[in-house]
Design a protein around this motif. Structure first.
Motif, mmCIF file in Angstrom:
data_model
loop_
_atom_site.group_PDB
_atom_site.id
_atom_site.type_symbol
_atom_site.label_atom_id
_atom_site.label_comp_id
_atom_site.label_asym_id
_atom_site.label_seq_id
_atom_site.Cartn_x
_atom_site.Cartn_y
_atom_site.Cartn_z
ATOM 1 N N THR A 106 9.680 12.356 -9.477
ATOM 2 C CA THR A 106 9.526 11.031 -8.887
ATOM 3 C C THR A 106 9.701 11.175 -7.385
ATOM 4 O O THR A 106 10.709 11.694 -6.931
ATOM 5 C CB THR A 106 10.565 10.045 -9.440
ATOM 6 N N MET A 107 8.705 10.759 -6.644
ATOM 7 C CA MET A 107 8.760 10.824 -5.182
ATOM 8 C C MET A 107 8.461 9.433 -4.642
ATOM 9 O O MET A 107 7.858 8.624 -5.327
ATOM 10 C CB MET A 107 7.704 11.810 -4.662
ATOM 11 N N ALA A 108 8.881 9.173 -3.409
ATOM 12 C CA ALA A 108 8.569 7.862 -2.832
ATOM 13 C C ALA A 108 8.648 7.910 -1.320
ATOM 14 O O ALA A 108 9.376 8.706 -0.734
ATOM 15 C CB ALA A 108 9.525 6.795 -3.365
ATOM 16 N N GLY A 109 7.887 7.037 -0.705
ATOM 17 C CA GLY A 109 7.944 6.836 0.744
ATOM 18 C C GLY A 109 7.429 5.448 1.027
ATOM 19 O O GLY A 109 6.665 4.892 0.236
ATOM 20 N N ALA A 110 7.869 4.881 2.162
ATOM 21 C CA ALA A 110 7.334 3.569 2.563
ATOM 22 C C ALA A 110 6.162 3.799 3.504
ATOM 23 O O ALA A 110 6.175 4.724 4.314
ATOM 24 C CB ALA A 110 8.417 2.742 3.225
ATOM 25 N N ASP A 113 -0.830 13.941 -15.225
ATOM 26 C CA ASP A 113 -0.342 12.565 -15.264
ATOM 27 C C ASP A 113 0.294 12.099 -13.953
ATOM 28 O O ASP A 113 1.449 11.688 -13.921
ATOM 29 C CB ASP A 113 0.629 12.394 -16.440
ATOM 30 N N PHE A 114 -0.492 12.167 -12.878
ATOM 31 C CA PHE A 114 -0.078 11.579 -11.603
ATOM 32 C C PHE A 114 -0.249 10.066 -11.692
ATOM 33 O O PHE A 114 -1.295 9.582 -12.129
ATOM 34 C CB PHE A 114 -0.941 12.115 -10.459
ATOM 35 N N SER A 115 0.765 9.324 -11.301
ATOM 36 C CA SER A 115 0.623 7.861 -11.265
ATOM 37 C C SER A 115 1.347 7.303 -10.057
ATOM 38 O O SER A 115 2.391 7.818 -9.641
ATOM 39 C CB SER A 115 1.149 7.232 -12.557
ATOM 40 N N LEU A 116 0.780 6.247 -9.496
ATOM 41 C CA LEU A 116 1.345 5.604 -8.307
ATOM 42 C C LEU A 116 1.743 4.169 -8.626
ATOM 43 O O LEU A 116 1.125 3.519 -9.466
ATOM 44 C CB LEU A 116 0.299 5.548 -7.189
ATOM 45 N N ALA A 117 2.765 3.704 -7.950
ATOM 46 C CA ALA A 117 3.148 2.296 -8.060
ATOM 47 C C ALA A 117 3.633 1.806 -6.699
ATOM 48 O O ALA A 117 4.161 2.577 -5.892
ATOM 49 C CB ALA A 117 4.248 2.118 -9.101
ATOM 50 N N GLU A 118 3.418 0.517 -6.469
ATOM 51 C CA GLU A 118 3.953 -0.117 -5.257
ATOM 52 C C GLU A 118 5.208 -0.877 -5.650
ATOM 53 O O GLU A 118 5.217 -1.595 -6.648
ATOM 54 C CB GLU A 118 2.904 -1.092 -4.688
ATOM 55 N N LEU A 160 14.353 11.204 -14.545
ATOM 56 C CA LEU A 160 14.560 9.775 -14.751
ATOM 57 C C LEU A 160 13.382 8.867 -14.400
ATOM 58 O O LEU A 160 12.424 9.265 -13.805
ATOM 59 C CB LEU A 160 15.792 9.298 -13.962
ATOM 60 N N VAL A 161 13.538 7.657 -14.762
ATOM 61 C CA VAL A 161 12.578 6.578 -14.562
ATOM 62 C C VAL A 161 11.241 6.898 -15.221
ATOM 63 O O VAL A 161 11.227 7.225 -16.381
ATOM 64 C CB VAL A 161 12.445 6.182 -13.085
ATOM 65 N N GLY A 162 10.118 6.877 -14.571
ATOM 66 C CA GLY A 162 8.842 7.142 -15.232
ATOM 67 C C GLY A 162 8.322 5.882 -15.894
ATOM 68 O O GLY A 162 7.915 4.948 -15.219
ATOM 69 N N GLY A 163 8.329 5.844 -17.213
ATOM 70 C CA GLY A 163 7.847 4.676 -17.928
ATOM 71 C C GLY A 163 8.839 3.529 -17.930
ATOM 72 O O GLY A 163 8.536 2.444 -18.401
ATOM 73 N N GLY A 166 5.240 -1.121 5.307
ATOM 74 C CA GLY A 166 6.526 -1.706 4.915
ATOM 75 C C GLY A 166 6.805 -1.591 3.424
ATOM 76 O O GLY A 166 7.967 -1.593 3.006
ATOM 77 N N LYS A 167 5.760 -1.507 2.621
ATOM 78 C CA LYS A 167 5.965 -1.394 1.172
ATOM 79 C C LYS A 167 6.305 0.053 0.785
ATOM 80 O O LYS A 167 5.808 0.992 1.408
ATOM 81 C CB LYS A 167 4.687 -1.790 0.411
ATOM 82 N N THR A 168 7.115 0.199 -0.269
ATOM 83 C CA THR A 168 7.426 1.531 -0.781
ATOM 84 C C THR A 168 6.437 1.904 -1.875
ATOM 85 O O THR A 168 6.084 1.074 -2.712
ATOM 86 C CB THR A 168 8.874 1.570 -1.326
ATOM 87 N N TYR A 169 6.003 3.164 -1.839
ATOM 88 C CA TYR A 169 5.071 3.689 -2.841
ATOM 89 C C TYR A 169 5.746 4.828 -3.601
ATOM 90 O O TYR A 169 6.341 5.717 -2.999
ATOM 91 C CB TYR A 169 3.771 4.132 -2.176
ATOM 92 N N LYS A 170 5.663 4.741 -4.919
ATOM 93 C CA LYS A 170 6.333 5.708 -5.791
ATOM 94 C C LYS A 170 5.281 6.534 -6.512
ATOM 95 O O LYS A 170 4.325 5.990 -7.061
ATOM 96 C CB LYS A 170 7.204 4.965 -6.808
ATOM 97 N N LEU A 171 5.490 7.839 -6.505
ATOM 98 C CA LEU A 171 4.589 8.754 -7.216
ATOM 99 C C LEU A 171 5.352 9.418 -8.358
ATOM 100 O O LEU A 171 6.486 9.867 -8.179
ATOM 101 C CB LEU A 171 4.095 9.855 -6.254
ATOM 102 N N ASN A 172 4.753 9.434 -9.538
ATOM 103 C CA ASN A 172 5.282 10.215 -10.649
ATOM 104 C C ASN A 172 4.247 11.243 -11.066
ATOM 105 O O ASN A 172 3.056 10.957 -11.073
ATOM 106 C CB ASN A 172 5.602 9.315 -11.847
ATOM 107 N N PHE A 173 4.716 12.438 -11.389
ATOM 108 C CA PHE A 173 3.819 13.417 -12.006
ATOM 109 C C PHE A 173 4.656 14.376 -12.835
ATOM 110 O O PHE A 173 5.891 14.379 -12.758
ATOM 111 C CB PHE A 173 2.982 14.172 -10.953
#
Ligand SMILES: [Zn+2]
Length: 447
Positions: free
Chosen positions: A140-144, A171-176, A9-12, A79-86
């Motif tokens: 999809t992974m995430a951590g704050a 296709d590793f990508s990060l988002a805040e 799920l999620v991704g784009g 404090g911000k969450t960071y999301k990794l997709n690959f």
């Protein structure tokens, strides 16, 4: 019971308050630039075969080997969450379920000390065991970022449990994320198709156009439509609409029948219609269980072919098959379990069953003597379940070009006009791709 790990799920899909963070060379198009390998050079190689988008991807392999591969450090705000997709896949998925590679989000203080991630604002985790999957699947992974964190790195490493890979990454990508709550998607009516970044969609479409099958053949497509049965004495208009559309487009589709829905005595119109469609060679009807039931045993979810005892499953398989022979006048050749939930009892029941030759979304490591058609978690009609989603389909398809087949599941009884439009968009895209629409039963007898 087979449940896919983390992933999917999620991704784009555009989530509110998601800011892309540049991760240098997350696509490996410039080799291993910006990545730091600790271990023998042979463990992390850049290969054309490993590419999912673009022309290069990362292959991790060693037997066994200790290694770590770490990305460039990206600045973070505590404090911000960071999301990794690959994305990852493996050519050895059938032999070995685990890649023995772990993926991790590593936060560090300004002086370089590793600090444990804080819980993310979404239900994802900062550490994952990467599975060897047959198709390219998305993680999809995430951590704050915890108190005192200054940077974030993405780290792949050996779990130390055995041979590593071969597993491909791309296709590793990060988002805040800004901490806004995850949108809840209700099953059933009314929910719109999730929004998707139009720029990304265009990029993916162009990429597919440039290399539609990566030098292989166009894919075979099984349209696997679940939960068919009589509506009153006849056939519901939404199912007829699918049949008429498939006939007009000259494509094959498959309908999964629930046994109890063809048990009644007053279903003459349904039987006549179904027999006629069967004889036309345009629709395959298959075994989708006898009652499609589920129940709770304490906290455990027990489903018709996932958790029920052998005798129960045996009876239900037999009853469903008998109903097809007696009511419809032909045997089922293919089976797809309700909820796609199966266990070791299902394997035993199927192994003893003479009618069924093909098992959709079965367990390829325990095939019960059947041709198992493996599920691709990212090349789907519906994302999420019940909601046809062209953009999500394209994202998965772009990463999986060159695959022999895709089995696409749908639930047309729940498709109103907006969902129907997305379904036809996917089908028409596939027709333009010269995909071959086939029955599951067309795979019978093939290894
Ligand atoms: Zn179902």
């Amino acid at each position: 019971m087979k449940i896919l790990p983390l992933l999917l799920l999620v991704g784009g899909t555009l989530c509110a308050g998601e800011i892309p963070l540049p991760l240098p060379n997350g696509s490996f198009e410039t080799g291993l630039d910006s990545w730091k390998l600790d271990g023998p050079a042979s463990v992390a190689t850049i290969q054309a075969d490993a590419a999912m988008l673009g022309v290069k991807g990362l292959c991790i392999q060693g037997d066994p080997v200790r290694f770590s591969l770490t990305s460039a450090a990206v600045p973070v705000t505590p404090g911000k969450t960071y999301k990794l997709n690959f994305w990852s896949s493996s050519t050895k998925a059938l032999e070995q379920p685990q890649s023995n590679v772990d993926a991790k989000l590593v936060f560090r203080s300004a002086d370089g000390k590793e600090i444990a991630a804080a819980p993310a604002s979404i239900r994802k985790w900062p550490v994952a065991m990467v599975a060897n999957t047959f198709f390219a699947e998305e993680y999809t992974m995430a951590g704050a970022a915890p108190e005192g964190a200054a940077t974030l790195e993405v780290k792949l490493s050996s779990s130390g449990k055995g041979p590593v890979g071969p597993v491909n990454f791309d296709d590793f990508s990060l988002a805040e994320l800004d901490g806004a709550p995850e949108p809840q998607i209700a099953e059933g009516g009314g929910h719109p198709v999730p929004p998707f970044d139009p720029q990304l969609l265009k990029t993916l479409e162009d990429e597919i156009k440039a290399a539609p099958y990566r030098g292989k053949q166009p894919p075979k497509i099984v349209i696997k439509l679940d939960d068919f049965g009589a509506a009153g004495s006849g056939v519901h208009a939404r199912w007829k609409k699918v049949a008429d559309y498939a006939a007009a487009k000259g494509i094959k589709v498959t309908f999964g029948i629930i046994g109890t829905r063809i048990q009644g005595d007053n279903i003459a119109d349904f039987v006549a219609w179904t027999k006629q469609q069967h004889d036309s060679g345009r629709i395959e009807f298959w075994n989708h269980g006898f009652d499609h039931a589920e129940r709770k045993d304490g906290n455990k979810r027990i489903m018709e072919f996932g958790g029920e005892p052998y005798e129960h499953q045996k009876q239900h398989m037999t009853d469903a098959n008998t109903l097809a022979r007696e009511k419809l006048g032909f045997p089922y050749v293919s089976f797809g379990a309700p909820f796609n939930a199966t266990d070791e009892n299902t394997v035993k029941v199927l192994a003893e069953d003479p009618d069924i030759k093909v098992w959709m979304y079965g367990d390829p490591r325990n095939p019960a003597g059947k041709k198992v058609l493996i599920r691709c978690g990212t090349v789907t009609l519906e994302t999420p379940t019940l909601i046809p989603n062209y953009a999500a389909f394209i994202e998965g398809y772009a990463h999986n070009r060159g695959a022999e087949y895709f089995v696409l599941q749908g639930h047309p009884a729940g498709w109103g006009d907006d969902r129907w439009e997305q379904f036809t968009k996917i089908v028409e895209f596939l027709i333009a791709q010269k995909a071959e629409f086939v029955f599951a039963s067309d795979f019978a007898g093939k290894s």
